[in-house]
Write a protein that holds these residues in place. Structure first.
Motif, PDB file in Angstrom:
ATOM      1  N   ALA A 357     -18.022   1.771  82.816  1.00  0.00           N
ATOM      2  CA  ALA A 357     -18.443   1.286  81.499  1.00  0.00           C
ATOM      3  C   ALA A 357     -17.520   0.174  81.003  1.00  0.00           C
ATOM      4  CB  ALA A 357     -18.460   2.460  80.507  1.00  0.00           C
ATOM      5  N   TYR A 360     -18.298  -3.303  82.867  1.00  0.00           N
ATOM      6  CA  TYR A 360     -19.556  -4.014  82.678  1.00  0.00           C
ATOM      7  C   TYR A 360     -20.032  -4.022  81.232  1.00  0.00           C
ATOM      8  CZ  TYR A 360     -19.188  -3.168  87.617  1.00  0.00           C
ATOM      9  OH  TYR A 360     -18.719  -3.101  88.904  1.00  0.00           O
ATOM     10  N   SER A 361     -19.105  -3.830  80.289  1.00  0.00           N
ATOM     11  CA  SER A 361     -19.441  -3.980  78.868  1.00  0.00           C
ATOM     12  C   SER A 361     -18.198  -4.436  78.120  1.00  0.00           C
ATOM     13  CB  SER A 361     -19.948  -2.653  78.287  1.00  0.00           C
ATOM     14  OG  SER A 361     -18.890  -1.718  78.182  1.00  0.00           O
ATOM     15  N   GLN A 362     -18.409  -5.019  76.960  1.00  0.00           N
ATOM     16  CA  GLN A 362     -17.304  -5.490  76.123  1.00  0.00           C
ATOM     17  C   GLN A 362     -17.275  -4.780  74.777  1.00  0.00           C
ATOM     18  OE1 GLN A 362     -15.045  -7.557  77.358  1.00  0.00           O
ATOM     19  NE2 GLN A 362     -16.234  -7.650  79.266  1.00  0.00           N
ATOM     20  N   GLN A 363     -18.260  -3.949  74.507  1.00  0.00           N
ATOM     21  CA  GLN A 363     -18.351  -3.249  73.241  1.00  0.00           C
ATOM     22  C   GLN A 363     -17.714  -1.861  73.333  1.00  0.00           C
ATOM     23  OE1 GLN A 363     -19.633  -4.903  70.619  1.00  0.00           O
ATOM     24  NE2 GLN A 363     -19.977  -6.637  72.005  1.00  0.00           N
ATOM     25  N   ILE A 365     -17.227   2.075  73.753  1.00  0.00           N
ATOM     26  CA  ILE A 365     -17.771   3.045  74.712  1.00  0.00           C
ATOM     27  C   ILE A 365     -17.684   4.429  74.089  1.00  0.00           C
ATOM     28  CG2 ILE A 365     -17.458   4.112  76.977  1.00  0.00           C
ATOM     29  CD1 ILE A 365     -16.258   1.399  77.842  1.00  0.00           C
ATOM     30  N   ASP A 383     -22.504   2.903  77.110  1.00  0.00           N
ATOM     31  CA  ASP A 383     -21.938   1.574  76.864  1.00  0.00           C
ATOM     32  C   ASP A 383     -23.041   0.638  76.391  1.00  0.00           C
ATOM     33  OD1 ASP A 383     -23.146  -0.094  79.022  1.00  0.00           O
ATOM     34  OD2 ASP A 383     -22.051   1.261  80.352  1.00  0.00           O
ATOM     35  N   GLN A 384     -22.653  -0.486  75.871  1.00  0.00           N
ATOM     36  CA  GLN A 384     -23.599  -1.507  75.386  1.00  0.00           C
ATOM     37  C   GLN A 384     -23.391  -2.799  76.167  1.00  0.00           C
ATOM     38  OE1 GLN A 384     -23.380  -1.797  71.072  1.00  0.00           O
ATOM     39  NE2 GLN A 384     -22.881   0.386  70.920  1.00  0.00           N
ATOM     40  N   GLY A 385     -23.300  -2.633  77.498  1.00  0.00           N
ATOM     41  CA  GLY A 385     -22.977  -3.770  78.344  1.00  0.00           C
ATOM     42  C   GLY A 385     -24.194  -4.503  78.865  1.00  0.00           C
ATOM     43  N   ILE A 386     -24.020  -5.085  80.064  1.00  0.00           N
ATOM     44  CA  ILE A 386     -25.053  -5.958  80.607  1.00  0.00           C
ATOM     45  C   ILE A 386     -26.252  -5.187  81.149  1.00  0.00           C
ATOM     46  CG2 ILE A 386     -23.385  -7.748  81.169  1.00  0.00           C
ATOM     47  CD1 ILE A 386     -23.396  -6.761  84.033  1.00  0.00           C
ATOM     48  N   SER A 436     -30.794   2.894  81.964  1.00  0.00           N
ATOM     49  CA  SER A 436     -30.265   1.561  81.666  1.00  0.00           C
ATOM     50  C   SER A 436     -31.393   0.559  81.568  1.00  0.00           C
ATOM     51  CB  SER A 436     -29.285   1.140  82.773  1.00  0.00           C
ATOM     52  OG  SER A 436     -28.738  -0.123  82.489  1.00  0.00           O
ATOM     53  N   GLY A 441     -27.436  -2.137  77.828  1.00  0.00           N
ATOM     54  CA  GLY A 441     -26.404  -1.146  78.107  1.00  0.00           C
ATOM     55  C   GLY A 441     -26.897  -0.042  79.037  1.00  0.00           C
TER      56      GLY A 441
END
Length: 453
Positions: A357, A360-363, A365, A383-386, A436, A441
């Motif tokens: 997580a 592959y995410s920046q927000q 978790i 997660d709120q990633g790609i 997903s 995310g």
């Protein structure tokens, strides 16, 4: 001896025993019922004679015409005194008088079997003024019954012989039909053994509940699994070779560079050493991951542990090392959440899921923990990633698999993380699922039993 011949002989021997018991019982009942009927007739006849008041009418014996009218062919009448001597007798079959004379004080029925037939004797006491003074004996030769019995034995023997012959022939052809699928099984297995290729057993188009068809279907499913495992093994060997070759090639290249040029160039030397150390660490991590996948023991280190502090400590450690926000959210206000299992492996599972997580995410978790009414622990890492393309989700648990858009070597790892996570979950008899969508995310859902036994 082949199994087919054993079954044929076994069925034949069993049938022979059944026929022998059945025919013996039939013969015994035939003789018993017939002789009992004859004995009952003789008893009735003896009672009729006793009604003639034989002690007070000896003239009946002297005038044979009065007694002989009661005789039928192959019959005998005897009047026996207390000293077991014959006082009077008349007969129409001389063979009957050869049997010994006995004086009895109660009704007696005797059946004698000889080579020339069956003989029935009925003896009844004769009373005068309340005291027994003699015994009346009536005997009858059942020679015709003996002939019928011999005929019955002949018929039964002939029937048994014919039945056994038909059983042998029919059993042989029936087992041929019955064992034909097994012969196909054996032929297919031998073909697989000799050629080394996977083959299916031909099954009838119409599904049936026949055990051999079920066996064949099971064999075909086993072959499919073996073929799939073999292909995965080949792919695993190829992928592992590729993953091992890359760091080894880099290490070899930089080692050669060190030997040729880097002794006099400090900057080049530092670059080579850094690359060698980095690739060695990558190689060590790959080896550890491969060893984790070979661990097949289920709940080998099963102990009771509290999941909540384990989850919080793991999240805190990764929060510090990554500088990212990782929140542990509980479905209820629990003080503890005890479960059975390998706490080290569960921690490794959490690290793998949180590390993915983070990559592959920046927000923020979120690790969500819940407990169902039927004692299943629910772990969700959100997660709120790609995100991941829906077509790639079924392959994410394959070893060395990386999504083209997200899983690549530059971000670290060798594509074994989720495969190891799946292995840990299966060891604890749980399930793992990914949900997903690209750009929105990913949510990983893990279900683990409180007690993995």
């Amino acid at each position: 001896m082949s199994l087919k011949l054993k079954i044929t002989l076994g069925v034949t021997v069993g049938l022979m025993l059944i026929l022998f018991i059945s025919f013996t019982f039939a013969y015994y009942m035939f003789i018993r019922v017939t002789t009992k009927g004859e004995a009952d007739l003789l008893k009735e006849k003896a009672r009729s004679l006793l009604l003639k008041d034989l002690p007070n009418h000896p003239e009946y014996w002297k005038d044979n015409s009065q007694m002989e009218e009661l005789l039928i062919p192959q019959e005998m009448l005897r009047y026996i005194g207390p000293d077991s001597k014959v006082i009077y007798q008349i007969f129409s079959d001389e063979t009957l008088i050869r049997y010994p004379v006995t004086y009895v004080n109660k009704d007696t029925i005797t059946v004698e079997t000889a080579s020339d037939g069956i003989y029935v004797f009925v003896k009844m006491p004769v009373f005068k003024e309340g005291h027994q003074i003699a015994t009346l004996e009536i005997g009858r030769s059942l020679r015709r019954l003996g002939q019928y019995a011999d005929m019955l034995i002949s018929v039964l023997l002939l029937t048994s012989t014919g039945t056994l012959i038909l059983a042998l022939i029919g059993g042989y052809f029936y087992t041929n039909v019955l064992f034909r699928p097994l012969q196909d099984f054996v032929g297919t297995m031998q073909n697989i053994e000799q050629s080394g290729s996977f083959r299916h057993i031909n099954l009838p188009a119409k599904a049936t509940n026949d055990e051999l068809v079920i066996l064949g279907a099971t064999f075909n499913r086993m072959i499919d699994r073996l073929q799939d495992m073999f292909q995965k093994q080949e792919q695993f060997v190829a992928d592992a070779s590729h993953e091992l070759r890359t760091p080894l090639t880099i290490i070899e290249s930089y080692a050669s560079l060190l030997r040729r040029w880097a002794f006099h160039d400090e900057k080049l030397r530092e670059e080579a050493l850094e690359a060698i150390i980095s690739e060695s660490a990558q190689l060590k991590q790959l080896t550890q991951n491969l060893l984790s996948l070979t661990d097949r023991d289920n709940c080998e280190q099963e102990v009771a542990f509290d999941l909540l502090p384990l989850a919080r400590q793991t999240a805190a450690s990764l929060r510090i090392t990554s500088g990212r926000e990782i929140k542990v959210q509980l479905a209820s206000d629990w003080q503890e959440l005890l479960m059975m299992g390998d706490s080290y492996k569960i921690k490794q599972l959490l690290i793998i899921l949180l590390d993915n997580a983070l990559k592959y995410s920046q927000q923020k978790i979120v690790m969500y923990i819940d407990l169902t009414d039927d004692n299943w622990v629910i772990l969700k890492v959100i997660d709120q990633g790609i995100g991941i393309a829906e077509s790639e989700i079924p392959h994410l648990f394959d070893r060395f698999y990386r999504s083209d858009k997200a899983r690549n070597r530059k971000q670290g790892g060798v594509g074994l993380g989720l495969a190891i996570a799946l292995h840990i979950v299966q060891k604890h008899k749980g399930t793992i699922e990914l949900q997903s969508r690209l750009g929105e995310g990913t949510t990983v859902i893990v279900k683990l039993p409180v007690n993995c036994q």
